[in-house]
Scaffold this active site. Sequence first.
Site, mmCIF file in Angstrom:
data_model
loop_
_atom_site.group_PDB
_atom_site.id
_atom_site.type_symbol
_atom_site.label_atom_id
_atom_site.label_comp_id
_atom_site.label_asym_id
_atom_site.label_seq_id
_atom_site.Cartn_x
_atom_site.Cartn_y
_atom_site.Cartn_z
ATOM 1 N N ASP A 32 13.917 -1.247 2.949
ATOM 2 C CA ASP A 32 12.992 -2.004 2.006
ATOM 3 C C ASP A 32 13.429 -1.994 0.866
ATOM 4 O OD1 ASP A 32 10.198 -2.479 1.279
ATOM 5 O OD2 ASP A 32 9.434 -0.930 3.176
ATOM 6 N N TYR A 146 1.385 -16.333 10.761
ATOM 7 C CA TYR A 146 1.946 -14.772 10.572
ATOM 8 C C TYR A 146 2.313 -14.384 12.210
ATOM 9 C CZ TYR A 146 1.686 -9.644 10.498
ATOM 10 O OH TYR A 146 1.323 -8.181 11.262
ATOM 11 N N LYS A 150 5.103 -13.588 15.021
ATOM 12 C CA LYS A 150 5.629 -12.417 15.279
ATOM 13 C C LYS A 150 5.887 -13.280 16.770
ATOM 14 C CE LYS A 150 4.094 -9.194 12.611
ATOM 15 N NZ LYS A 150 5.076 -8.089 12.112
HETATM 16 P P1 NAD Z 1 3.678 -2.247 5.289
HETATM 17 O O1 NAD Z 1 3.522 -4.254 3.853
HETATM 18 O O2 NAD Z 1 3.213 -1.407 4.271
HETATM 19 O O3 NAD Z 1 4.713 -2.422 4.698
HETATM 20 C C1 NAD Z 1 5.899 -4.117 5.388
HETATM 21 C C2 NAD Z 1 6.737 -3.393 3.911
HETATM 22 O O4 NAD Z 1 8.385 -4.336 4.692
HETATM 23 C C3 NAD Z 1 6.829 -3.638 2.934
HETATM 24 O O5 NAD Z 1 7.411 -1.856 2.263
HETATM 25 C C4 NAD Z 1 7.815 -4.114 2.247
HETATM 26 O O6 NAD Z 1 8.027 -3.727 1.047
HETATM 27 C C5 NAD Z 1 8.893 -4.314 3.289
HETATM 28 N N1 NAD Z 1 9.346 -5.408 3.440
HETATM 29 C C6 NAD Z 1 8.571 -6.880 2.789
HETATM 30 N N2 NAD Z 1 9.689 -7.782 2.540
HETATM 31 C C7 NAD Z 1 11.204 -7.393 2.701
HETATM 32 C C8 NAD Z 1 12.727 -7.802 2.661
HETATM 33 N N3 NAD Z 1 13.110 -8.816 2.652
HETATM 34 N N4 NAD Z 1 13.220 -6.640 2.945
HETATM 35 C C9 NAD Z 1 13.127 -5.125 3.344
HETATM 36 N N5 NAD Z 1 12.028 -5.407 3.799
HETATM 37 C C10 NAD Z 1 11.035 -6.238 2.924
HETATM 38 O O7 NAD Z 1 2.638 -3.173 6.576
HETATM 39 P P2 NAD Z 1 2.520 -2.312 7.366
HETATM 40 O O8 NAD Z 1 0.969 -1.838 7.498
HETATM 41 O O9 NAD Z 1 3.724 -0.888 7.285
HETATM 42 O O10 NAD Z 1 3.517 -2.782 8.729
HETATM 43 C C11 NAD Z 1 4.569 -2.684 9.200
HETATM 44 C C12 NAD Z 1 4.678 -3.889 10.639
HETATM 45 O O11 NAD Z 1 3.718 -3.896 11.402
HETATM 46 C C13 NAD Z 1 4.761 -4.863 10.143
HETATM 47 O O12 NAD Z 1 5.391 -5.108 10.304
HETATM 48 C C14 NAD Z 1 3.297 -5.954 10.309
HETATM 49 O O13 NAD Z 1 3.241 -6.986 10.663
HETATM 50 C C15 NAD Z 1 3.230 -4.519 11.507
HETATM 51 N N6 NAD Z 1 1.438 -4.203 11.801
HETATM 52 C C16 NAD Z 1 1.170 -4.192 11.833
HETATM 53 C C17 NAD Z 1 -0.438 -3.490 11.338
HETATM 54 C C18 NAD Z 1 -1.333 -2.572 10.575
HETATM 55 O O14 NAD Z 1 -2.804 -2.781 11.085
HETATM 56 N N7 NAD Z 1 -0.966 -2.530 9.207
HETATM 57 C C19 NAD Z 1 -1.212 -4.725 12.607
HETATM 58 C C20 NAD Z 1 -0.205 -5.699 13.436
HETATM 59 C C21 NAD Z 1 0.971 -5.392 12.603
#
Ligand code: NAD
Length: 340
Positions: A32, A146, A150
């Site tokens: 990360d 977004y 995806k």
């Molecule tokens: P989050 O934002 O808490 O975690 C995403 C992580 O990705 C962050 O810690 C961020 O620092 C890291 N990141 C961003 N850019 C980066 C880079 N260039 N290099 C390395 N790391 C990087 O989000 P989350 O809620 O834990 O979501 C996780 C995944 O699930 C994501 O792909 C998100 O799109 C998907 N998602 C989440 C939800 C939800 O309800 N939380 C719903 C649909 C999809």
Amino acid sequence: MKRVLVTGAGGFIGHHLVSYLKKKSYWVRGADLKYPEYEPTAADDFALLDLRRWEDCLQATDGIDEVYALAADMGGMGFISAHHAEILRNNSLINIHTLDAARENGVKRYLYASSACVYPEYRQTDANVTALKEEDAYPAHPQDAYGWEKLVTERLCTHYLEDYGLETRIVRFHNIFGPLGTWDGGREKAPAALCRKVSLAKHSGSFEIEIWGDGEQTRSFCYIDDCVDGIYRLMRSNHREPLNLGQDRLVTINQLADMVAKIAGIKLARKHIPGPQGVRGRNSDNTRLREVLRWEPQISLEEGLRRTYLWIDSQVRAAERGALKSVPNRSSVGRPVSVS
Ligand code: NAD
């Protein structure tokens, strides 16, 4: 011992997934831009990397058998609807480079975290929405960049399976929530934002929160423990098509706010103000989830919200005492609630 990589391991779902996989005795590398904010990682190895860069992705996937690709530049509706170019650019780079580095390094299995945001806007215009089946994603018309990104990465995963034999799995999350997730700062989502606002309203004695729109927009919400369990079950399955992962109980944002207020033991006034609300209604059709995994999420919305509220309330009170590095702005009592 199988070696797995979790990207986005400094974020909400990634951090929980690392803990879950460690309990199952995997060797786990997290990657990360940042470390987890609220407790130390359980990963055996944690690499601070920028996964938009090919070299960093090669380093992350080196010596790895299976990848859980969760890294993304994302947030709630307010963030998603205001940063289209940044989201499309960063997430495209992250996903193309991570997937291709996995192929280059001979990774065997790869799970991609997609989203309910891939579903077309035209199927989500009514609060009393028909639950979305996996095939409803086409003809494609996601609301935001977004969701488009995806959808394209889903296609990329399918073609990497067909052309290179990389066993890809695709999960579409529907509003995951729980403790140890972002609850302040502008990227938080509706359940966390509501818990923070209710906590602040309770402690300040204002007993009022702001909500974007009329609050009659609907969603389903899935607790984090069910999410990581479902991710793992899908990774172990033979199902190669996209799969919904969420609850199928539809609630309005107003109902969600009332549930949190009840947990906090207060009566709330809701002030409705203009703001981005996302689609009018969205729900998960879990028919295929049940068929494929012979399982579905177990934890009720009330129980999940209770655990989440208790954690966020403790964070808010610690921040007020100055015990946390990030102190929520008192004005965030009134920051509107968003969903994605
Ligand atoms: P989050 O934002 O808490 O975690 C995403 C992580 O990705 C962050 O810690 C961020 O620092 C890291 N990141 C961003 N850019 C980066 C880079 N260039 N290099 C390395 N790391 C990087 O989000 P989350 O809620 O834990 O979501 C996780 C995944 O699930 C994501 O792909 C998100 O799109 C998907 N998602 C989440 C939800 C939800 O309800 N939380 C719903 C649909 C999809």
